[in-house]
Design a protein around this motif. Structure first.
Motif, PDB file in Angstrom:
ATOM      1  N   GLY A  27     -13.347  -8.355   3.939  1.00 58.82           N
ATOM      2  CA  GLY A  27     -13.954  -8.941   2.750  1.00 58.82           C
ATOM      3  C   GLY A  27     -13.074  -9.991   2.103  1.00 58.82           C
ATOM      4  N   GLY A  28     -12.321 -10.714   2.903  1.00 57.40           N
ATOM      5  CA  GLY A  28     -11.422 -11.742   2.386  1.00 57.40           C
ATOM      6  C   GLY A  28     -10.102 -11.191   1.865  1.00 57.40           C
ATOM      7  N   MET A  29      -9.915  -9.876   1.923  1.00 51.32           N
ATOM      8  CA  MET A  29      -8.689  -9.248   1.434  1.00 51.32           C
ATOM      9  C   MET A  29      -7.759  -8.959   2.611  1.00 51.32           C
ATOM     10  SD  MET A  29      -8.296  -5.783  -0.896  1.00 51.32           S
ATOM     11  CE  MET A  29      -9.874  -6.085  -1.619  1.00 51.32           C
ATOM     12  N   PRO A  30      -6.489  -9.363   2.497  1.00 54.86           N
ATOM     13  CA  PRO A  30      -5.536  -9.101   3.581  1.00 54.86           C
ATOM     14  C   PRO A  30      -5.342  -7.601   3.813  1.00 54.86           C
ATOM     15  CG  PRO A  30      -4.611 -10.640   1.997  1.00 54.86           C
ATOM     16  CD  PRO A  30      -5.876 -10.128   1.412  1.00 54.86           C
ATOM     17  N   PHE A  31      -4.989  -7.274   5.048  1.00 53.40           N
ATOM     18  CA  PHE A  31      -4.779  -5.887   5.459  1.00 53.40           C
ATOM     19  C   PHE A  31      -3.812  -5.171   4.534  1.00 53.40           C
ATOM     20  CE2 PHE A  31      -2.493  -2.705   8.063  1.00 53.40           C
ATOM     21  CZ  PHE A  31      -3.559  -1.892   8.384  1.00 53.40           C
ATOM     22  N   PHE A  32      -2.757  -5.849   4.107  1.00 57.95           N
ATOM     23  CA  PHE A  32      -1.739  -5.250   3.249  1.00 57.95           C
ATOM     24  C   PHE A  32      -2.364  -4.591   2.025  1.00 57.95           C
ATOM     25  CE2 PHE A  32       1.338  -5.529  -0.242  1.00 57.95           C
ATOM     26  CZ  PHE A  32       2.415  -4.888   0.320  1.00 57.95           C
ATOM     27  N   TYR A  33      -3.340  -5.247   1.425  1.00 60.48           N
ATOM     28  CA  TYR A  33      -3.954  -4.727   0.199  1.00 60.48           C
ATOM     29  C   TYR A  33      -5.022  -3.676   0.474  1.00 60.48           C
ATOM     30  CZ  TYR A  33      -1.490  -8.465  -2.147  1.00 60.48           C
ATOM     31  OH  TYR A  33      -0.521  -9.291  -2.620  1.00 60.48           O
ATOM     32  N   TRP A  34      -5.916  -3.967   1.421  1.00 63.36           N
ATOM     33  CA  TRP A  34      -6.993  -3.003   1.614  1.00 63.36           C
ATOM     34  C   TRP A  34      -6.514  -1.711   2.249  1.00 63.36           C
ATOM     35  CZ3 TRP A  34      -8.532  -1.293   6.364  1.00 63.36           C
ATOM     36  CH2 TRP A  34      -8.404  -2.125   7.472  1.00 63.36           C
ATOM     37  N   TYR A  35      -5.413  -1.759   3.011  1.00 61.77           N
ATOM     38  CA  TYR A  35      -4.843  -0.529   3.568  1.00 61.77           C
ATOM     39  C   TYR A  35      -4.329   0.368   2.443  1.00 61.77           C
ATOM     40  CZ  TYR A  35      -1.737   2.571   6.185  1.00 61.77           C
ATOM     41  OH  TYR A  35      -1.112   3.673   6.702  1.00 61.77           O
ATOM     42  N   GLN A  36      -3.643  -0.233   1.482  1.00 59.83           N
ATOM     43  CA  GLN A  36      -3.142   0.547   0.354  1.00 59.83           C
ATOM     44  C   GLN A  36      -4.284   1.122  -0.475  1.00 59.83           C
ATOM     45  OE1 GLN A  36      -0.146  -1.492  -1.965  1.00 59.83           O
ATOM     46  NE2 GLN A  36       0.595  -2.512  -0.135  1.00 59.83           N
ATOM     47  N   MET A  37      -5.331   0.328  -0.683  1.00 61.16           N
ATOM     48  CA  MET A  37      -6.479   0.806  -1.450  1.00 61.16           C
ATOM     49  C   MET A  37      -7.250   1.890  -0.689  1.00 61.16           C
ATOM     50  SD  MET A  37      -6.032  -0.658  -4.198  1.00 61.16           S
ATOM     51  CE  MET A  37      -7.483  -0.157  -5.072  1.00 61.16           C
ATOM     52  N   LEU A  38      -7.203   1.857   0.627  1.00 60.59           N
ATOM     53  CA  LEU A  38      -7.847   2.885   1.436  1.00 60.59           C
ATOM     54  C   LEU A  38      -7.211   4.251   1.203  1.00 60.59           C
ATOM     55  CD1 LEU A  38      -9.882   3.502   3.755  1.00 60.59           C
ATOM     56  CD2 LEU A  38      -8.027   2.999   5.339  1.00 60.59           C
ATOM     57  N   TRP A  39      -5.927   4.255   0.898  1.00 59.67           N
ATOM     58  CA  TRP A  39      -5.230   5.522   0.691  1.00 59.67           C
ATOM     59  C   TRP A  39      -5.597   6.198  -0.618  1.00 59.67           C
ATOM     60  CZ3 TRP A  39      -2.937   8.935   3.616  1.00 59.67           C
ATOM     61  CH2 TRP A  39      -2.600   8.558   4.905  1.00 59.67           C
ATOM     62  N   VAL A  40      -6.196   5.482  -1.559  1.00 59.96           N
ATOM     63  CA  VAL A  40      -6.586   6.109  -2.827  1.00 59.96           C
ATOM     64  C   VAL A  40      -7.622   7.210  -2.588  1.00 59.96           C
ATOM     65  CG1 VAL A  40      -7.627   5.709  -5.082  1.00 59.96           C
ATOM     66  CG2 VAL A  40      -5.925   4.107  -4.205  1.00 59.96           C
ATOM     67  N   PRO A  41      -8.767   6.933  -1.929  1.00 58.43           N
ATOM     68  CA  PRO A  41      -9.710   8.036  -1.683  1.00 58.43           C
ATOM     69  C   PRO A  41      -9.194   9.063  -0.669  1.00 58.43           C
ATOM     70  CG  PRO A  41     -10.539   5.999  -0.724  1.00 58.43           C
ATOM     71  CD  PRO A  41      -9.327   5.650  -1.519  1.00 58.43           C
ATOM     72  N   ILE A  42      -8.364   8.617   0.274  1.00 58.39           N
ATOM     73  CA  ILE A  42      -7.788   9.571   1.232  1.00 58.39           C
ATOM     74  C   ILE A  42      -6.898  10.566   0.490  1.00 58.39           C
ATOM     75  CG2 ILE A  42      -6.163   9.834   3.152  1.00 58.39           C
ATOM     76  CD1 ILE A  42      -7.262   7.165   4.242  1.00 58.39           C
ATOM     77  N   ASP A  43      -6.038  10.058  -0.407  1.00 57.60           N
ATOM     78  CA  ASP A  43      -5.173  10.953  -1.186  1.00 57.60           C
ATOM     79  C   ASP A  43      -5.984  11.864  -2.093  1.00 57.60           C
ATOM     80  OD1 ASP A  43      -2.770  10.199  -0.094  1.00 57.60           O
ATOM     81  OD2 ASP A  43      -2.358   8.668  -1.601  1.00 57.60           O
ATOM     82  N   ALA A  44      -7.056  11.338  -2.676  1.00 62.43           N
ATOM     83  CA  ALA A  44      -7.914  12.180  -3.523  1.00 62.43           C
ATOM     84  C   ALA A  44      -8.514  13.318  -2.699  1.00 62.43           C
ATOM     85  CB  ALA A  44      -9.006  11.336  -4.154  1.00 62.43           C
ATOM     86  N   ALA A  45      -8.956  13.021  -1.489  1.00 61.84           N
ATOM     87  CA  ALA A  45      -9.514  14.056  -0.615  1.00 61.84           C
ATOM     88  C   ALA A  45      -8.448  15.070  -0.218  1.00 61.84           C
ATOM     89  CB  ALA A  45     -10.136  13.421   0.626  1.00 61.84           C
ATOM     90  N   LEU A  46      -7.249  14.601   0.114  1.00 60.16           N
ATOM     91  CA  LEU A  46      -6.164  15.514   0.484  1.00 60.16           C
ATOM     92  C   LEU A  46      -5.785  16.423  -0.678  1.00 60.16           C
ATOM     93  CD1 LEU A  46      -3.843  13.155   2.582  1.00 60.16           C
ATOM     94  CD2 LEU A  46      -5.314  14.985   3.416  1.00 60.16           C
ATOM     95  N   ILE A  47      -5.723  15.877  -1.884  1.00 57.91           N
ATOM     96  CA  ILE A  47      -5.391  16.686  -3.053  1.00 57.91           C
ATOM     97  C   ILE A  47      -6.503  17.700  -3.319  1.00 57.91           C
ATOM     98  CG2 ILE A  47      -5.055  16.606  -5.559  1.00 57.91           C
ATOM     99  CD1 ILE A  47      -3.558  13.931  -5.065  1.00 57.91           C
ATOM    100  N   GLY A  48      -7.747  17.297  -3.135  1.00 63.93           N
ATOM    101  CA  GLY A  48      -8.866  18.219  -3.310  1.00 63.93           C
ATOM    102  C   GLY A  48      -8.815  19.367  -2.320  1.00 63.93           C
TER     103      GLY A  48
END
Length: 82
Positions: A27-48
């Motif tokens: 979506g026009g966003m470099p891998f560096f940024y979207w990879y980090q943002m991908l970890w937000v829901p992953i971490d939420a799921a892991l904490i849950g």
């Protein structure tokens, strides 16, 4: 098990060489940024998942104490004051 899941959520994003590049874009966003943002829901799921595991274990331990399968002080089983 919960500690391992939490460690994954903390350690993997700290390994910067995994995502220290611009390609591929999403979506026009470099891998560096979207990879980090991908970890937000992953971490939420892991904490849950960790929360569910810990509450289930706590519930199990409380049931064991309620049923009296362990030695209770003062019951004449060798423990506590009489």
């Amino acid at each position: 098990m919960s500690g391992i899941l939490l460690a994954i959520g903390i350690i993997v994003p700290l390994i910067v060489p995994l995502y220290a590049h611009a390609d591929p874009h999403l979506g026009g966003m470099p891998f560096f940024y979207w990879y980090q943002m991908l970890w937000v829901p992953i971490d939420a799921a892991l904490i849950g998942i960790c929360y569910l595991l810990m509450t289930r274990e706590d519930r199990r331990r409380r049931e064991v104490l309620k049923t009296g399968t362990g030695a209770q002080p003062g019951t004449g089983d060798g423990g506590g004051a009489k």
